[in-house]
Design a protein around this motif. Structure first.
Motif, PDB file in Angstrom:
ATOM      1  N   LEU A   1      33.707 -14.891  59.347  1.00 60.45           N
ATOM      2  CA  LEU A   1      34.128 -13.643  59.226  1.00 60.45           C
ATOM      3  C   LEU A   1      35.369 -13.783  58.197  1.00 60.45           C
ATOM      4  O   LEU A   1      35.726 -12.694  57.454  1.00 60.45           O
ATOM      5  CB  LEU A   1      34.731 -12.982  60.491  1.00 60.45           C
TER       6      LEU A   1
ATOM      7  N   ILE B   1      31.224  -2.439  64.568  1.00 58.05           N
ATOM      8  CA  ILE B   1      32.037  -1.941  66.021  1.00 58.05           C
ATOM      9  C   ILE B   1      32.416  -0.515  65.820  1.00 58.05           C
ATOM     10  O   ILE B   1      32.368   0.326  66.873  1.00 58.05           O
ATOM     11  CB  ILE B   1      33.499  -2.827  65.647  1.00 58.05           C
ATOM     12  N   ASP B   2      32.416   0.046  64.687  1.00 62.67           N
ATOM     13  CA  ASP B   2      32.534   1.506  64.699  1.00 62.67           C
ATOM     14  C   ASP B   2      31.549   2.069  65.217  1.00 62.67           C
ATOM     15  O   ASP B   2      31.795   3.079  65.930  1.00 62.67           O
ATOM     16  CB  ASP B   2      32.617   1.827  63.219  1.00 62.67           C
TER      17      ASP B   2
ATOM     18  N   TYR C   1      32.317  -9.334  57.136  1.00 61.00           N
ATOM     19  CA  TYR C   1      33.331  -8.622  57.930  1.00 61.00           C
ATOM     20  C   TYR C   1      33.194  -7.225  57.846  1.00 61.00           C
ATOM     21  O   TYR C   1      33.453  -6.547  58.933  1.00 61.00           O
ATOM     22  CB  TYR C   1      34.675  -8.854  57.183  1.00 61.00           C
ATOM     23  N   GLN C   2      32.808  -6.743  56.645  1.00 58.62           N
ATOM     24  CA  GLN C   2      32.500  -5.302  56.799  1.00 58.62           C
ATOM     25  C   GLN C   2      31.482  -4.846  57.569  1.00 58.62           C
ATOM     26  O   GLN C   2      31.530  -3.759  58.116  1.00 58.62           O
ATOM     27  CB  GLN C   2      32.413  -4.791  55.132  1.00 58.62           C
TER      28      GLN C   2
ATOM     29  N   GLU D   1      43.627   7.260  63.004  1.00 60.10           N
ATOM     30  CA  GLU D   1      42.500   6.495  63.931  1.00 60.10           C
ATOM     31  C   GLU D   1      41.668   7.443  64.622  1.00 60.10           C
ATOM     32  O   GLU D   1      40.407   7.346  64.629  1.00 60.10           O
ATOM     33  CB  GLU D   1      43.016   5.338  64.555  1.00 60.10           C
TER      34      GLU D   1
ATOM     35  N   HIS E   1      30.330  -9.930  70.446  1.00 58.59           N
ATOM     36  CA  HIS E   1      31.140  -9.072  70.779  1.00 58.59           C
ATOM     37  C   HIS E   1      31.230  -9.077  72.266  1.00 58.59           C
ATOM     38  O   HIS E   1      32.333  -8.666  73.071  1.00 58.59           O
ATOM     39  CB  HIS E   1      30.516  -7.527  70.256  1.00 58.59           C
TER      40      HIS E   1
ATOM     41  N   TYR F   1      30.140  -6.414  60.239  1.00 57.45           N
ATOM     42  CA  TYR F   1      30.613  -6.490  61.666  1.00 57.45           C
ATOM     43  C   TYR F   1      31.607  -5.146  61.815  1.00 57.45           C
ATOM     44  O   TYR F   1      31.608  -4.631  63.011  1.00 57.45           O
ATOM     45  CB  TYR F   1      31.479  -7.808  61.879  1.00 57.45           C
ATOM     46  N   HIS F   2      32.607  -4.950  61.029  1.00 59.38           N
ATOM     47  CA  HIS F   2      33.587  -3.689  61.266  1.00 59.38           C
ATOM     48  C   HIS F   2      32.722  -2.436  61.499  1.00 59.38           C
ATOM     49  O   HIS F   2      33.080  -1.523  62.196  1.00 59.38           O
ATOM     50  CB  HIS F   2      34.350  -3.835  59.891  1.00 59.38           C
ATOM     51  N   ASN F   3      31.645  -2.389  60.600  1.00 58.37           N
ATOM     52  CA  ASN F   3      30.727  -1.046  60.590  1.00 58.37           C
ATOM     53  C   ASN F   3      30.006  -1.200  61.989  1.00 58.37           C
ATOM     54  O   ASN F   3      30.056   0.098  62.706  1.00 58.37           O
ATOM     55  CB  ASN F   3      29.612  -1.146  59.769  1.00 58.37           C
TER      56      ASN F   3
END
Lengths: 177, 245
Positions: free
Chosen positions: B35, B49-50, B42-43, A106, B19, B45-47
């Protein structure tokens, strides 16, 4: 901001000097110490984000020192410099500190992704840092950049799109054989 | 909608509200359900967060680099050796004037030579994580000039039977820096008594300084005789010894 700068200066004044002393007395140079400290702080940032730092069990300074020490030991072992070191009598007992593979993965992933930020223009970097990192308001950012609030809002959305595209490019590159 | 399509203006602000915890409770429940059922959302939202992580990490690194730039440049180690030589030359000249002032000589020599360890060497010590954490906490106290706190923590480790010469040396250094010279001497004395170690020469030097502070001429004489020839402190110890004669 002044408070944040003070915290970073404190890190360099108090904690960095211990890291430097450790590296210099264990086969390293001051340049090695600077690199190690930057690398350690990045890893510590990632651990804090993943809730792996517990301030009730260890002070932040001690946590950074321990992380730096472990990283330096890893580096010495890898480069086999250890054989040539003039360590103290009890220095040879290397402490086992297996790093979790998932953690390492990670951390490496985030570090690789962070290169995407550098591909953005200066204005985008300023807006995204101000809004998402410093939590400045759109109005405050607008004042700083001489734009009205709605323009900053639009720019922020556009900058996030660019960042997402850059991240996708990094991901794509890393997944390619 | 796909995971790779661009996030709309509205969707970005929806992600931000969730968030940051600014989304009303009911809306948040709906969002969480979406989500769980919409893999593309979901993907995305994940991106998102990244992207936030990347912004934070890059900003953090930038602040760290700025702090490194603000840090005053320290002299390089090799350069310090020459500074020591220059300082020693100046001190030798100053000694010439001190021969006729025996009463305050001990104090003046002590004031000239005694320094709190500018930075203790951090050992790759043995011991478990608990030992290491306590050890480094004491190190941070020492760096904060809180010598009493550092000495108390190192003494607790010492009394628990942990550590070796490095722990004894660090404990003695903290006691010395805090002005507890008699206590400090006990631990400096214990360093490297059975064999030559990394800390032996340094401990020997601090024993001389301790004796100087306590006005013990005989002890200084004995330490000057017993100093190792290759000790980096040998010349200074002999200079002090001669100054006292």
């Amino acid at each position: 901001m002044r408070g944040e700068s003070g915290a970073f200066d404190y890190l360099y004044t108090k904690v960095y000097s211990s890291v430097e002393r450790f590296v210099v007395t264990n086969s390293g140079s001051q340049d090695d110490a600077v690199d190690l400290f930057q690398e350690t702080m990045t890893a510590v940032w990632i651990n804090i984000r993943q809730n792996k730092f517990n301030p009730t069990t260890v002070s932040f300074g001690a946590y950074v020192l321990r992380s730096a020490r472990n990283k330096w030991i890893d580096r010495l072992c890898l480069s086999d410099v250890r054989r040539a070191t003039k360590l103290g009598d009890e220095a040879i007992d290397i402490v086992e500190h297996p790093a979790g593979e998932a953690e390492e993965h990670e951390a490496a992933r985030l570090l690789a992704l962070s290169a995407a930020f550098d591909t953005l223009g200066e204005k985008c970097q300023t807006i995204l840092t101000a809004f998402y990192y410093r939590k400045d308001s759109l109005a405050a950012i607008g004042e700083q950049l001489n734009h009205d609030e709605s323009t900053v809002r639009t720019l922020k959305c556009s900058c996030m799109s660019k960042l997402r595209a850059a991240l996708a490019a990094v991901n794509h590159r890393d997944e390619s054989p | 909608m796909s995971a790779t399509r661009d996030v709309s203006f509205e969707e970005l602000e929806r992600f931000e509200r969730y968030h940051s915890g600014n989304m009303p409770h009911d809306d948040a429940e709906v969002f969480i359900r979406q989500l769980e059922t919409d893999a593309d959302l979901y993907q995305r939202y994940h991106n998102f967060i990244d992207a936030l992580d990347v912004v934070s990490l890059a900003s953090f690194k930038s602040q760290l680099e700025a702090a490194a730039q603000r840090r005053p440049e320290k002299p390089r180690i090799a350069y310090l050796k020459y500074l020591w030589l220059a300082a020693a030359a100046v001190l030798l000249t100053v000694f010439a004037f001190w021969f006729s002032r025996p009463v305050s000589l001990y104090n003046e020599l002590f004031a000239t030579y005694a320094t709190v360890e500018p930075g203790l060497p951090v050992p790759m010590g043995a011991g478990g994580e608990a030992y290491t954490d306590h050890f480094f906490e004491a190190m941070v106290d020492f760096k904060d000039d809180d010598f009493d706190a550092a000495a108390a923590k190192w003494k607790a480790l010492y009394e628990a039977g942990e550590g070796g010469d490095s722990l004894r040396y660090f404990l003695a250094s903290a006691l010395f820096a805090g002005g507890a010279y008699v206590d400090a001497r006990r631990y400096f004395d214990e360093v490297g008594t059975s064999r030559q170690t990394h800390y032996t020469d340094r401990a020997h030097w601090y024993l001389v300084l301790t004796a100087l502070k306590l006005g013990e001429e005989q002890t200084i004489e004995s330490l000057a005789v017993s100093v190792h020839e290759d000790s980096p402190y040998a010349e200074r110890i002999r200079t002090i010894h001669q100054a006292l004669q």
